[in-house]
Design an enzyme around this catalytic site. Sequence first.
Site, mmCIF file in Angstrom:
data_model
loop_
_atom_site.group_PDB
_atom_site.id
_atom_site.type_symbol
_atom_site.label_atom_id
_atom_site.label_comp_id
_atom_site.label_asym_id
_atom_site.label_seq_id
_atom_site.Cartn_x
_atom_site.Cartn_y
_atom_site.Cartn_z
ATOM 1 N N LEU A 199 1.131 -1.051 -0.242
ATOM 2 C CA LEU A 199 0.182 -0.024 0.154
ATOM 3 C C LEU A 199 0.898 0.770 -0.335
ATOM 4 C CD1 LEU A 199 -2.842 -1.051 2.601
ATOM 5 C CD2 LEU A 199 -3.045 -0.998 0.513
ATOM 6 N N ASP A 200 0.422 2.399 -0.955
ATOM 7 C CA ASP A 200 1.493 3.850 -0.473
ATOM 8 C C ASP A 200 1.416 3.978 0.510
ATOM 9 O OD1 ASP A 200 1.231 3.441 -3.127
ATOM 10 O OD2 ASP A 200 -0.446 4.427 -3.449
ATOM 11 N N ARG A 201 2.032 4.975 1.093
ATOM 12 C CA ARG A 201 2.532 5.602 2.365
ATOM 13 C C ARG A 201 1.315 6.179 2.044
ATOM 14 N NH1 ARG A 201 5.604 9.902 4.467
ATOM 15 N NH2 ARG A 201 7.124 10.010 5.577
#
Length: 248
Positions: free
Chosen positions: A101-103
């Site tokens: 998952l993106d930051r």
Amino acid sequence: MKLLRLIANLGYGSRKDVQRMFRDGRITDPRGVPLDADATVPHAKIRLDGEPLDPPPGFTLMLHKPVGVTCSTHDVGRLVYDLLPPRFRLRRPVLSSVGRLDRDTSGLLLMTDDGALLHRIIAPKSHLPKVYEATLAQDLRGDEAALFAAGTLRLEGEATPLAPAHLEVLDARRVRLTLTEGRYHQVRRMFAATGNRVTTLHRSRIGGLALGDLPEGRWRALDADDLARLWGLERGDDGTGGPPMPAC
Ligand code: URA
């Protein structure tokens, strides 16, 4: 496997540290009788300071990833490993994120030390639905659901079109999107392709497994029922009460 190696592989310490634990009588059976470092004992019958050990290899957990935390072993800033017991980072086999998952994305992240399971989940042919809730910077145009369902949308720089995806409109700037693949920054890029911008993104479900009421920043081990649920999602039952999944 001999106890010394088993306990070191769970990340409780180096072989030297674990040897010391044996010498200090900290590793016992359930009745408190010290065990020998060279013994082979069923996992469930081992105690460290009177407590059962962490699960053996074949370990999978779900984490409610907060925004601002990175899915990486070595990055600047807060890492998903910082939300787990420090020894989890030292386990062998390694505990890895299942996809990323993106930051700036929150929500359901799976981590496992089971390489075969990891590959089964992320393999494009698994078609495992992943459900995201997004808020948008601008009102929807109105044609996004049809565009995403068509299976013809090509993201910038990519040769193959996206698989059909199901969009549920919650209000003018809030949507629930179900994807059956996992391309780089896919949700953000899909809305960028419509001239919009995702301002918040949260993953609530993978297959039949929902984040449920797991608080942000917390994790829990998955059991066999959870793993069965992961694969058990029927088409037409994405658990969100929404319309059936698109045929892919
Ligand atoms: N799509 C995105 O754009 N980001 C994520 O983290 C997951 C899916």
